[in-house]
Design a protein around this motif. Structure first.
Motif, PDB file in Angstrom:
ATOM      1  N   VAL A 285       0.752  -1.232   0.066  1.00 22.67           N
ATOM      2  CA  VAL A 285       0.005   0.166   0.013  1.00 22.67           C
ATOM      3  C   VAL A 285       0.818   1.269  -0.224  1.00 22.67           C
ATOM      4  CG1 VAL A 285      -1.645   1.203   1.309  1.00 22.67           C
ATOM      5  CG2 VAL A 285      -1.875  -1.113   0.972  1.00 22.67           C
ATOM      6  N   LEU A 286       1.741   1.136   0.842  1.00 19.96           N
ATOM      7  CA  LEU A 286       2.686   2.433   0.957  1.00 19.96           C
ATOM      8  C   LEU A 286       3.424   2.748  -0.537  1.00 19.96           C
ATOM      9  CD1 LEU A 286       4.659   2.097   4.298  1.00 19.96           C
ATOM     10  CD2 LEU A 286       3.015   3.914   3.593  1.00 19.96           C
ATOM     11  N   MET A 287       3.988   1.608  -1.127  1.00 16.71           N
ATOM     12  CA  MET A 287       4.619   1.705  -2.253  1.00 16.71           C
ATOM     13  C   MET A 287       3.758   2.369  -3.489  1.00 16.71           C
ATOM     14  SD  MET A 287       6.956  -1.498  -2.610  1.00 16.71           S
ATOM     15  CE  MET A 287       7.721  -1.168  -4.189  1.00 16.71           C
ATOM     16  N   GLY A 288       2.519   1.843  -3.374  1.00 14.65           N
ATOM     17  CA  GLY A 288       1.566   2.240  -4.405  1.00 14.65           C
ATOM     18  C   GLY A 288       0.983   3.591  -4.272  1.00 14.65           C
TER      19      GLY A 288
ATOM     20  N   TYR B 278      -4.007  10.905   1.152  1.00 14.88           N
ATOM     21  CA  TYR B 278      -3.021   9.562   0.852  1.00 14.88           C
ATOM     22  C   TYR B 278      -1.984   9.576   1.965  1.00 14.88           C
ATOM     23  CZ  TYR B 278      -4.985   8.975  -3.933  1.00 14.88           C
ATOM     24  OH  TYR B 278      -5.603   8.826  -4.925  1.00 14.88           O
ATOM     25  N   PHE B 279      -1.735  10.690   2.419  1.00 16.26           N
ATOM     26  CA  PHE B 279      -0.555  10.734   3.525  1.00 16.26           C
ATOM     27  C   PHE B 279      -1.298  10.327   4.695  1.00 16.26           C
ATOM     28  CE2 PHE B 279       2.110  14.192   1.363  1.00 16.26           C
ATOM     29  CZ  PHE B 279       3.154  13.414   1.250  1.00 16.26           C
ATOM     30  N   GLU B 280      -2.532  10.300   4.880  1.00 17.88           N
ATOM     31  CA  GLU B 280      -3.027   9.931   6.098  1.00 17.88           C
ATOM     32  C   GLU B 280      -3.080   8.401   6.083  1.00 17.88           C
ATOM     33  OE1 GLU B 280      -7.454  10.047   8.621  1.00 17.88           O
ATOM     34  OE2 GLU B 280      -7.031  11.503   6.767  1.00 17.88           O
ATOM     35  N   MET B 281      -3.403   7.842   5.113  1.00 20.11           N
ATOM     36  CA  MET B 281      -3.667   6.131   4.723  1.00 20.11           C
ATOM     37  C   MET B 281      -2.329   5.702   4.784  1.00 20.11           C
ATOM     38  SD  MET B 281      -6.550   6.530   1.664  1.00 20.11           S
ATOM     39  CE  MET B 281      -6.494   4.400   1.449  1.00 20.11           C
TER      40      MET B 281
ATOM     41  N   ASP C  77      -4.287  17.585  -5.858  1.00 13.86           N
ATOM     42  CA  ASP C  77      -4.359  18.555  -4.991  1.00 13.86           C
ATOM     43  C   ASP C  77      -4.111  18.460  -3.527  1.00 13.86           C
ATOM     44  OD1 ASP C  77      -6.530  17.370  -3.914  1.00 13.86           O
ATOM     45  OD2 ASP C  77      -7.872  18.081  -5.279  1.00 13.86           O
ATOM     46  N   LYS C  78      -4.276  19.313  -2.714  1.00 10.87           N
ATOM     47  CA  LYS C  78      -3.822  19.496  -1.478  1.00 10.87           C
ATOM     48  C   LYS C  78      -4.770  18.581  -0.587  1.00 10.87           C
ATOM     49  CE  LYS C  78      -1.431  20.974   2.214  1.00 10.87           C
ATOM     50  NZ  LYS C  78      -2.035  20.204   3.550  1.00 10.87           N
ATOM     51  N   ALA C  79      -5.915  18.321  -0.846  1.00 10.11           N
ATOM     52  CA  ALA C  79      -6.534  17.502   0.056  1.00 10.11           C
ATOM     53  C   ALA C  79      -6.474  15.952  -0.381  1.00 10.11           C
ATOM     54  CB  ALA C  79      -8.165  17.671  -0.565  1.00 10.11           C
TER      55      ALA C  79
ATOM     56  N   ALA D 268       1.854   2.682   7.844  1.00 11.33           N
ATOM     57  CA  ALA D 268       2.919   2.717   8.630  1.00 11.33           C
ATOM     58  C   ALA D 268       3.075   2.410  10.375  1.00 11.33           C
ATOM     59  CB  ALA D 268       3.838   4.017   8.431  1.00 11.33           C
ATOM     60  N   GLN D 269       2.014   2.867  10.701  1.00  8.04           N
ATOM     61  CA  GLN D 269       1.561   2.594  12.100  1.00  8.04           C
ATOM     62  C   GLN D 269       1.318   0.891  12.463  1.00  8.04           C
ATOM     63  OE1 GLN D 269       1.701   4.802  14.879  1.00  8.04           O
ATOM     64  NE2 GLN D 269       1.535   3.025  16.028  1.00  8.04           N
TER      65      GLN D 269
END
Length: 432
Positions: free
Chosen positions: A224-227, A245-248, A238-240, A253-254
């Motif tokens: 998932v991270l690589m994707g 994506y960063f939250e996912m 865009d920013k949203a 990662a967590q």
């Protein structure tokens, strides 16, 4: 003491002297019978002693027969000493034999002795249990008539005993894995040594499953991270969308971080087999921490209840106790549907044992799964494994912590009626 031969020679001489005296005084008619009588007396005496000896030999009590007088005394004395020595040697050999048999019987391995025709000469009780044998019934039976496994018959026929043979699904319940090897000895005889490797086979299978499960659990978040990284790199977002994506990515990662932490915790617990220290753990403080973590995890979706019905504290390793209690509470919340209830309770029973229990109103667990819940990565419903957010190691950690504190993990659950997980601590770990 005169020898038997010397005494017999003196007797003959005495007979001749008696005959000579009788011949000189009374003539041949008296001399000859007198000499014969003198000779007959020891012969009769010898016959009587031989009859006595025969009687005691038949009764096997030569060493206890009374000694006669005369030259037979030495014969009986030497015979008694010889019999006593022989019986003492026999008793010594029998004691050594019994000690060898006791040693073989005490062995945790099965032992069978085969003659040159592969017939059973002896086997210990472990071998009887492994193969369903009965020594009194099966002695001198060919071993390949009693153990009908094709691989064993082939192993015996080839006579190539350098490598052992693994026999699986053995025993009365067909649940044993046995490692067998034959060792030649004597004149074409063989000693079969059989070891129960069931636990080793299970451990090896668990190791393989563990590696496979860790690889599987780690592969998903990494994929998932690589994707997401490729998506962010190649697309103009865009920013949203970037924040989403960063939250996912942070969530995945967590998840990896939690998995690694649980693996390290489990490894440390398995490496430390010593009992946990007797340090005071304040139950009110512990319950407050558990409540805060539970509320953060539940986010108001469950009715949470934390009860402390005893003022007694617990003696143990606080960090481990918190980890065990927290795993039970978080599991209950994760597997209980929204608007369900979770109750955590600390109490001391009538026997003075401390009990921490967590009860939920979740879907419950079928009985066939209960014995395997503490296995690493074991999940009752794999389709929900990722929805819960757990690592699959929580109950394995709880089990090891319970062992370190001489506690019992008791699971009571029925499908559709929820579950109760209880950690029961011994009386000497409860401080009141």
């Amino acid at each position: 003491m005169l020898s038997v031969l010397t005494r017999f020679t003196l007797l003959i001489c005495l007979a001749f002297v008696a005959a000579y005296i009788a011949l000189a005084n009374w003539g041949p008619d008296i001399a000859i019978p007198a000499g014969l009588v003198v000779l007959a007396i020891p012969l009769v005496y010898s016959y009587i002693n031989l009859a006595r000896l025969r009687k005691y030999v038949i009764q096997d009590s030569v060493e206890n027969m009374p000694l006669p007088s005369g030259f037979w005394e030495e014969v009986f004395f030497r015979l008694q000493r010889l019999v006593r020595n022989l019986k003492q040697e026999i008793r010594t050999v029998e004691k050594q034999h019994d000690r060898f048999i006791e040693a073989f019987q005490a062995s945790p391995n099965g032992i069978l002795m085969l003659d040159d025709q592969d017939q059973i000469e002896w086997c210990n009780s472990i071998a009887e249990r492994f193969f369903g044998l009965n020594f009194k019934r099966d002695v001198l039976q060919r071993i390949n008539f009693l153990i009908r496994r094709p691989e064993f018959i082939q192993y015996l026929a080839k006579r190539q005993f350098e490598d052992p043979l693994l026999l699986e699904r053995m025993g009365a319940d067909a649940n044993l894995s046995l490692m067998l090897q034959a060792f030649p000895f004597g004149q074409n005889r063989h000693l079969l040594l059989v070891q129960d490797v069931t636990d080793l086979q299970k451990a090896d299978a668990m190791r393989r499953d563990f590696v496979a499960n860790v690889s599987h659990e780690m592969r998903t978040p990494i994929t998932v991270l690589m994707g997401f990284l490729e998506t962010i790199h190649t697309l103009d977002l865009d920013k949203a969308q970037q924040d989403q994506y960063f939250e996912m990515m942070m969530s995945q990662a967590q998840r990896m971080k939690s998995l690694v932490e649980d693996l390290l915790t489990l490894a440390n617990l398995e490496a430390n087999t010593l009992p946990a220290p007797m340090q005071s753990v304040q139950i009110p403080t512990l319950m407050a921490l558990l409540k805060n973590d539970a509320e953060a995890l539940s986010q108001g979706r469950h009715a949470l209840n934390f009860e402390t019905s005893s003022p007694c504290d617990l003696m143990g390793e606080e960090r481990e106790i918190l980890s065990a209690f927290s795993n039970l509470v978080s599991n209950a919340i994760r597997y209980t549907p929204d608007v369900g209830a979770v109750t955590a309770r600390w109490s001391v029973n009538a026997q003075g044992q401390g009990e921490f229990s967590v009860t939920d109103t979740g879907p419950g667990i079928a009985s066939e799964h209960l014995s395997r819940l503490t296995e690493r990565f074991y999940r009752v419903d794999r389709s929900r494994s990722r929805d819960t957010g757990g690592t699959g190691l929580g109950l394995a950690i709880v089990k090891h912590i319970a062992n370190r504190h001489q506690a019992q993990l008791i699971i009571d659950s029925m499908p559709g009626k929820g579950s109760t997980f209880t950690l029961r601590f011994p009386k000497d770990r409860v401080a009141c």
